[in-house]
Design a protein around this motif. Structure first.
Motif, mmCIF file in Angstrom:
data_model
loop_
_atom_site.group_PDB
_atom_site.id
_atom_site.type_symbol
_atom_site.label_atom_id
_atom_site.label_comp_id
_atom_site.label_asym_id
_atom_site.label_seq_id
_atom_site.Cartn_x
_atom_site.Cartn_y
_atom_site.Cartn_z
ATOM 1 N N ASP A 1 49.887 22.608 37.061
ATOM 2 C CA ASP A 1 48.436 22.520 37.219
ATOM 3 C C ASP A 1 47.813 23.777 37.824
ATOM 4 O O ASP A 1 46.602 23.985 37.731
ATOM 5 N N PHE A 2 48.614 24.608 38.480
ATOM 6 C CA PHE A 2 48.078 25.810 39.129
ATOM 7 C C PHE A 2 48.183 27.037 38.231
ATOM 8 O O PHE A 2 47.872 28.145 38.651
ATOM 9 N N GLU A 3 48.624 26.830 36.995
ATOM 10 C CA GLU A 3 48.852 27.939 36.080
ATOM 11 C C GLU A 3 47.584 28.784 35.881
ATOM 12 O O GLU A 3 47.606 30.011 36.009
ATOM 13 N N VAL A 4 46.464 28.124 35.597
ATOM 14 C CA VAL A 4 45.216 28.848 35.310
ATOM 15 C C VAL A 4 44.721 29.575 36.553
ATOM 16 O O VAL A 4 44.223 30.708 36.479
ATOM 17 N N VAL A 5 44.866 28.932 37.737
ATOM 18 C CA VAL A 5 44.415 29.549 38.986
ATOM 19 C C VAL A 5 45.196 30.841 39.255
ATOM 20 O O VAL A 5 44.615 31.898 39.571
ATOM 21 N N ILE A 6 46.517 30.776 39.107
ATOM 22 C CA ILE A 6 47.357 31.960 39.364
ATOM 23 C C ILE A 6 47.071 33.042 38.334
ATOM 24 O O ILE A 6 46.999 34.238 38.659
ATOM 25 N N PHE A 7 46.877 32.630 37.084
ATOM 26 C CA PHE A 7 46.567 33.582 36.010
ATOM 27 C C PHE A 7 45.285 34.349 36.349
ATOM 28 O O PHE A 7 45.227 35.584 36.248
ATOM 29 N N GLY A 8 44.256 33.609 36.770
ATOM 30 C CA GLY A 8 42.993 34.250 37.131
ATOM 31 C C GLY A 8 43.139 35.164 38.334
ATOM 32 O O GLY A 8 42.552 36.259 38.367
ATOM 33 N N ALA A 9 43.935 34.730 39.324
ATOM 34 C CA ALA A 9 44.122 35.542 40.528
ATOM 35 C C ALA A 9 44.827 36.861 40.192
ATOM 36 O O ALA A 9 44.452 37.930 40.706
ATOM 37 N N ILE A 10 45.818 36.806 39.316
ATOM 38 C CA ILE A 10 46.527 38.031 38.926
ATOM 39 C C ILE A 10 45.570 38.992 38.220
ATOM 40 O O ILE A 10 45.565 40.209 38.482
ATOM 41 N N LEU A 11 44.732 38.462 37.349
ATOM 42 C CA LEU A 11 43.770 39.312 36.643
ATOM 43 C C LEU A 11 42.789 39.952 37.623
ATOM 44 O O LEU A 11 42.432 41.131 37.481
ATOM 45 N N MET A 12 42.362 39.176 38.647
ATOM 46 C CA MET A 12 41.442 39.727 39.648
ATOM 47 C C MET A 12 42.102 40.870 40.411
ATOM 48 O O MET A 12 41.485 41.923 40.629
ATOM 49 N N VAL A 13 43.354 40.680 40.801
ATOM 50 C CA VAL A 13 44.064 41.731 41.548
ATOM 51 C C VAL A 13 44.189 42.999 40.703
ATOM 52 O O VAL A 13 43.960 44.123 41.180
ATOM 53 N N VAL A 14 44.547 42.811 39.416
ATOM 54 C CA VAL A 14 44.684 43.979 38.526
ATOM 55 C C VAL A 14 43.365 44.719 38.400
ATOM 56 O O VAL A 14 43.302 45.956 38.486
ATOM 57 N N MET A 15 42.275 43.974 38.212
ATOM 58 C CA MET A 15 40.980 44.614 37.998
ATOM 59 C C MET A 15 40.443 45.274 39.272
ATOM 60 O O MET A 15 39.735 46.274 39.203
ATOM 61 N N ILE A 16 40.801 44.722 40.454
ATOM 62 C CA ILE A 16 40.327 45.305 41.709
ATOM 63 C C ILE A 16 41.095 46.592 42.037
ATOM 64 O O ILE A 16 40.508 47.616 42.391
ATOM 65 N N PHE A 17 42.427 46.542 41.909
ATOM 66 C CA PHE A 17 43.245 47.689 42.331
ATOM 67 C C PHE A 17 43.562 48.660 41.195
ATOM 68 O O PHE A 17 43.932 49.798 41.441
ATOM 69 N N LEU A 18 43.456 48.198 39.933
ATOM 70 C CA LEU A 18 43.709 49.082 38.786
ATOM 71 C C LEU A 18 42.548 48.950 37.798
ATOM 72 O O LEU A 18 42.710 48.485 36.667
ATOM 73 N N PRO A 19 41.335 49.374 38.205
ATOM 74 C CA PRO A 19 40.157 49.145 37.354
ATOM 75 C C PRO A 19 40.206 49.879 36.019
ATOM 76 O O PRO A 19 39.484 49.513 35.096
ATOM 77 N N ARG A 20 41.013 50.941 35.930
ATOM 78 C CA ARG A 20 41.086 51.669 34.657
ATOM 79 C C ARG A 20 42.235 51.182 33.779
ATOM 80 O O ARG A 20 42.594 51.822 32.802
#
Length: 320
Positions: free
Chosen positions: A278-297
């Protein structure tokens, strides 16, 4: 093309050839096949978004047009699958041309909304035209591709077909972005007014790359249909268009290799997160947020920046 680039492409081809010897499991080969199909989609979208600066939220529609044209013609009317694939390319190219003429006069968010509307209309057509598409239940019985009696109906044979096409399109795209046309695309991305002042017909260029990108999506859709032997509208909805845009951004805008990495990461990641239920979508979104914050390019540029930072830091330490 320089010797360094030739060596890079040669090394990549060797890795692709050796992978089936390491990953003999059909599950892994099937996963690689989907990464290949997604890579074709993403590299086409990256040419449009990353290099030309034109936003599209309707690329799943062209993916669906290719898949359904191939599926309907081959499964319902008995047309040769290769000819059905060519018909899908023709239809997707024609639709992109007709939609692109008015839509590409828009810019930014307005263009995104126009392509989004096109994607929604095509999706509704897939659902409502039940006699033709099978409706929400989907279309089954799509034959596998075959060539001179050699059927591409196993994960290993499909791997050779899909990654052969993917490698060819990646190399073609890399050549395109290094050509005069590629430089014109970059000029368009940086400033449309400046590109026009240099004599570039920006409207024609935008239409050309929009149709070109739609052809990539259609080809990927045909390969998808003949790989699964079944298609349903849910595979071509607006969420999949957004997922494609995410693959482009995560891998790296205006990066051919970023397209490959973005497609690979966002295809494999949901498979790895299945264990979290059930937490699959939450973790998926969190990983994408981390990537976009620290690796915006994107991942490719971010990893290169990290390598250069460590390299210069090591050189500085050795000089004292």
């Amino acid at each position: 093309m320089t010797w360094r680039r030739l060596a890079l492409w040669g090394g990549f081809a060797v890795v692709l050839a050796l992978l089936p010897l390491v990953l003999r499991n059909d599950y892994y080969l099937s996963l690689l096949n989907f990464i290949g199909i997604h890579t074709i989609l993403v590299v086409g979208l990256n040419l449009l978004m990353g290099y030309a600066g034109q936003i599209s939220l309707g690329h799943a529609a062209f993916f669906g047009v290719g898949a359904y044209t191939s599926g309907i013609l081959s499964a319902t009317y008995g047309v040769n699958p290769w000819l059905a694939m060519v018909a899908g390319l023709g239809l997707a190219g024609l639709l992109a041309f007709l939609i692109g003429i008015p839509a590409l006069k828009l810019r930014g968010y307005y263009l995104a909304m126009a392509t989004l509307g096109f994607g929604v209309i095509v999706y509704i057509f897939f659902v409502q035209a039940q006699r033709l598409t099978g409706g929400p239940s989907g279309l089954s019985g799509i034959p596998s591709l075959s060539l001179a009696g050699f059927a591409f109906h196993t994960p290993l044979r499909l791997y050779a077909l899909i990654w052969g096409a993917t490698l060819g399109l990646l190399a073609l795209s890399a050549g395109l972005v290094d050509s005069r046309l590629g430089r014109a695309l970059r000029a368009l991305h940086d400033s449309e007014a400046a590109a026009e002042s240099l004599g570039i017909n920006t409207q024609r260029l935008k239409l050309l790359i929009f149709v070109w990108s739609a052809l990539y999506a259609s080809l990927a859709g045909s390969l998808y249909a003949h790989t699964l032997n079944f298609i349903a509208p849910s595979s071509f909805d607006i969420m999949f268009s957004i997922k494609l845009v995410t693959m482009v951004v995560v891998g790296g805008m205006a990066s051919i290799w970023g397209s490959l990495l973005g497609a690979g990461v966002l295809t494999v990641l949901p498979e790895l997160l299945v264990v979290f239920h059930d937490f699959e979508v939450v973790i998926f979104g969190a990983i994408l947020m981390v990537v976009m914050i620290f690796l915006p390019r994107g991942l490719v540029r971010g990893l290169l920046d990290l390598w250069e930072y460590r390299h210069f830091r090591r050189e500085g330490a050795s000089r004292g």
